[in-house]
Enzyme design. Structure first.
Site, PDB file in Angstrom:
ATOM      1  N   ARG A 130      41.744  25.263  48.067  1.00 57.70           N
ATOM      2  CA  ARG A 130      40.585  25.257  47.429  1.00 57.70           C
ATOM      3  C   ARG A 130      40.278  26.837  47.002  1.00 57.70           C
ATOM      4  O   ARG A 130      40.531  27.701  47.938  1.00 57.70           O
ATOM      5  CB  ARG A 130      39.470  24.873  48.348  1.00 57.70           C
ATOM      6  CG  ARG A 130      38.113  24.810  48.048  1.00 57.70           C
ATOM      7  CD  ARG A 130      37.843  23.470  46.915  1.00 57.70           C
ATOM      8  NE  ARG A 130      36.790  23.174  46.847  1.00 57.70           N
ATOM      9  CZ  ARG A 130      36.162  22.297  45.740  1.00 57.70           C
ATOM     10  NH1 ARG A 130      36.905  22.100  44.760  1.00 57.70           N
ATOM     11  NH2 ARG A 130      34.705  21.977  45.692  1.00 57.70           N
ATOM     12  N   THR A 163      39.082  16.576  36.911  1.00 62.62           N
ATOM     13  CA  THR A 163      39.910  16.914  38.068  1.00 62.62           C
ATOM     14  C   THR A 163      41.116  16.059  37.798  1.00 62.62           C
ATOM     15  O   THR A 163      41.062  15.135  36.638  1.00 62.62           O
ATOM     16  CB  THR A 163      39.274  16.487  39.196  1.00 62.62           C
ATOM     17  OG1 THR A 163      38.024  17.207  39.503  1.00 62.62           O
ATOM     18  CG2 THR A 163      40.167  16.591  40.503  1.00 62.62           C
ATOM     19  N   THR A 178      41.797  20.856  40.670  1.00 57.33           N
ATOM     20  CA  THR A 178      40.573  20.623  39.765  1.00 57.33           C
ATOM     21  C   THR A 178      40.138  22.002  39.084  1.00 57.33           C
ATOM     22  O   THR A 178      40.468  23.195  39.781  1.00 57.33           O
ATOM     23  CB  THR A 178      39.518  20.240  40.381  1.00 57.33           C
ATOM     24  OG1 THR A 178      38.424  19.944  39.401  1.00 57.33           O
ATOM     25  CG2 THR A 178      38.839  20.770  41.511  1.00 57.33           C
ATOM     26  N   ASP A 202      30.222  24.043  43.096  1.00 54.30           N
ATOM     27  CA  ASP A 202      30.209  23.047  44.143  1.00 54.30           C
ATOM     28  C   ASP A 202      29.538  23.558  45.350  1.00 54.30           C
ATOM     29  O   ASP A 202      29.515  22.892  46.419  1.00 54.30           O
ATOM     30  CB  ASP A 202      31.869  22.639  44.403  1.00 54.30           C
ATOM     31  CG  ASP A 202      32.310  21.401  43.775  1.00 54.30           C
ATOM     32  OD1 ASP A 202      31.569  20.889  42.806  1.00 54.30           O
ATOM     33  OD2 ASP A 202      33.316  21.129  43.476  1.00 54.30           O
ATOM     34  N   SER A 262      34.167  20.268  48.735  1.00 51.38           N
ATOM     35  CA  SER A 262      34.973  19.399  47.626  1.00 51.38           C
ATOM     36  C   SER A 262      34.743  17.916  47.988  1.00 51.38           C
ATOM     37  O   SER A 262      34.890  17.525  49.145  1.00 51.38           O
ATOM     38  CB  SER A 262      36.318  19.790  47.421  1.00 51.38           C
ATOM     39  OG  SER A 262      37.331  18.580  46.768  1.00 51.38           O
ATOM     40  N   GLY A 265      36.905  12.694  39.485  1.00 48.75           N
ATOM     41  CA  GLY A 265      35.535  12.126  39.312  1.00 48.75           C
ATOM     42  C   GLY A 265      34.414  12.607  40.186  1.00 48.75           C
ATOM     43  O   GLY A 265      33.579  12.128  40.349  1.00 48.75           O
ATOM     44  N   GLY A 266      34.632  14.108  40.483  1.00 50.66           N
ATOM     45  CA  GLY A 266      33.263  14.478  41.113  1.00 50.66           C
ATOM     46  C   GLY A 266      33.213  14.039  42.584  1.00 50.66           C
ATOM     47  O   GLY A 266      33.821  13.323  43.324  1.00 50.66           O
TER      48      GLY A 266
END
Ligand code: DON
Length: 555
Positions: free
Chosen positions: A85, A361, A379, A403, A432, A453-454
């Site tokens: 990340r 993503t 993503t 985020d 995330s 898709g968040g």
């Protein structure tokens, strides 16, 4: 020979003979991964090659300038989870998205300050170093070729690039790479990305040093300095991929492997499945009002806990969080007591607003011929991230800082959360929703699933599991079946356009669910074993370029 042993040998022969599968959001990338399997690479090799190729052929989300998570299980049954990340730069603060005392959404989501320190190159390299088999350079070769020689733009890609062309025109690097001198690409045009090919060459030759130091790092920092971004050479040099212990759970006798925070998807998914395990879903049917209602209640509760408790577990983050409790069966049993099987529990009196989370993503699923598997989601955050291509380096920067929670204390009905767990801080990883997942049956890989898709991601993964386990559907039907989404706030139950019968609509409304239509939900790439142990890949047609590639069987 004992029957059981004979069966095991037969099953392994079937798996080995199968050669493996790669399912991703792009044909060329899946083929690149399958070619690596055919050359004797394992699932991790194939996933790394596919991810690098996606950075070229699916620039909306495939990336070098973003981050993600890789969940794997090797041929000996050992699971691993890599957290690559993005991190907040050292100069980040909790109120960095405030301007003159007021929260500024553009600063948070659409500025050079929205860029986190990229993790993808470090993550893919760590995966290869710890679990790969073929030479590093071999895994980058397909991506380098696709970037240097170009590839024909598909209709889907042309339309997608056109959707953001206005924004690309604002940034010289993006204009150069993703427009034809300002004009749109048409289907069939060749897209060459020479700067990107050179960056990939540096990574192939030097590993992470080719990205986090030297020419690439200098190009990133020059872009930051020119526009008020915070990332420094020191931030880049300090970036590390973190191996973490995968979380384990179970659902109706299947074992689950998922990711721990800062990947919230795994915790949310296990909490939801634990709740739903207490109900018979097969009887009423997975698509029935009774099941959709119960799933909505499970989603609502798990997302509330996400907001309350989850963030970066590291020293830069929030510290200890109650994940073992959240994913325990006892906790789910307690939550279930509050669920009325006939009535929605309100999250609050909400107006229906456009959900905030963007929609891009990408996920890839791999199995190899030895029964190993990889589930990888990564993503840039928004579609094409910040829309900023680093001039001279040829890759897009993420806008993942979006985020982090907006500002201390700012929780509202649109779904903004201001809780402490996920406020920006130096070196911290933003929470995330990504949710790479592997399910095991009888100790063997049974299903590999994940989606973009968040905040819809864990819920899309949930529906693929419900359709496969409770619905008993085969892979293509699992992927095609309808999905639903609830994220606590805004208090709406989302359904996919054209996928809600009048009967289901009125039943859900009668239970008190405000409904909200989305064009579609997620893009799951699924691999599922059949009764005989052979795998079927199912690429999600919600993005037309999604593709399953099969490796040639090993000789
Ligand atoms: O990590 C996350 O949860 C988000 N940045 C993912 C964004 C996303 O999936 C947008 N989607 N398709």
């Amino acid at each position: 020979m004992p029957k059981r042993l004979a069966f095991l040998i037969l099953a392994s022969a079937l798996l080995w003979g199968q050669g493996g599968l790669v399912v991703s959001q792009d044909r060329q990338a899946s083929l690149a991964g399958a070619a690596i399997l055919s050359r004797g690479g394992n699932a991790v090799d194939a996933a790394v090659a596919t991810a690098f190729a996606l950075a070229v052929t699916h620039p909306a989300a495939g990336n070098l300038g973003g981050g993600g998570f890789l969940l794997s299980r090797n041929k000996d049954g050992k699971p691993a989870f890599l957290d690559f990340r993005e991190t907040a730069p050292a100069a980040a603060t909790a109120d960095m998205f405030m301007k003159d005392g007021v929260y500024d959404e553009d600063l948070h989501h659409r500025s050079w300050r929205s860029v986190g320190v990229p993790g993808t190159v470090a993550g893919l390299h760590t995966a290869w170093k710890t679990q790969g088999r073929l030479p590093w350079r071999t895994l980058l070769e397909p991506a380098i070729r696709l970037a240097r020689d170009g590839f024909p733009v598909s209709g889907t890609l042309a339309a997608s690039l056109e959707g953001v062309r206005e924004e690309f025109l604002k940034h010289p690097g993006s204009r150069k790479q993703f427009t034809r001198d300002g004009a749109p690409f048409a289907a069939g045009d060749l897209l060459r990305q020479e700067d990107l090919a050179r960056t990939l060459e540096r990574v192939a030759a030097q590993g992470p040093r080719g990205f986090y130091r030297g020419a690439t790092a200098r190009l990133i920092v020059a872009e930051m300095k020119a526009h008020g971004g915070l990332i420094t050479l020191r931030d880049l040099a300090a970036y590390r991929c973190i191996p973490r212990e995968p979380l384990k759970g179970s659902y109706r006798g299947l074992e689950l492997l998922v990711g721990p925070p800062p990947c919230s998807g795994g915790t949310v998914l296990l909490e939801m499945l634990n709740i739903l395990e207490g109900y018979d879903l097969k009887g009423p049917g997975v698509g029935s009002a009774a099941t959709v209602h119960l799933a909505a209640e499970a989603m609502r509760r798990a997302f509330l806990d996400r907001a309350r408790f989850l963030g970066d577990p590291g020293p830069a983050g929030f510290g200890a969080m109650p994940v073992p409790r959240l994913i325990s069966k006892a906790y789910a049993a307690g939550l279930s007591k509050g669920i009325d099987p006939l009535r929605a529990t309100p999250s609050g009196p909400e107006a229906v607003e456009e959900p905030l989370e963007p929609d891009h993503t990408t996920h890839l699923s791999v199995v190899d011929g030895e029964g190993a598997a990889v589930s990888l989601t990564y993503t840039l955050e928004d579609s094409y991230g910040s829309k900023i291509v680093v001039p001279g380096a040829g890759f897009l920067l993420n806008n993942e800082m979006g985020d982090f929670n907006a500002a201390p204390g700012l929780t509202d009905r649109l779904g903004r959360i201001g809780t402490r767990a996920n406020l920006a801080a130096p070196g911290k990883r933003m929470l995330s929703s990504m949710c790479p997942t592997i399910l095991l049956k009888g100790g063997k890989v049974w299903m590999v699933t994940g989606s973009p898709g968040g905040r819809t991601i864990p819920n899309t993964v949930l529906w693929t599991i419900l359709w496969a386990v409770d619905g008993g559907l085969k892979a293509p039907d699992v992927v095609a079946a309808p999905r639903f989404h609830h994220q606590w706030l805004p208090d709406v139950l989302c359904f996919e356009k054209g996928r809600l019968s009048a009967e289901l609509r009125s039943a859900l409304e009668a239970m008190g669910h405000p409904l909200y239509e989305r064009p579609y939900q997620g893009c799951a790439q699924v691999i599922l074993a059949g009764e005989d142990g052979t795998f079927t890949g199912a690429a999600d047609g919600r993005w037309a370029d999604s593709f399953t590639a099969r490796a040639e069987a090993a000789k």
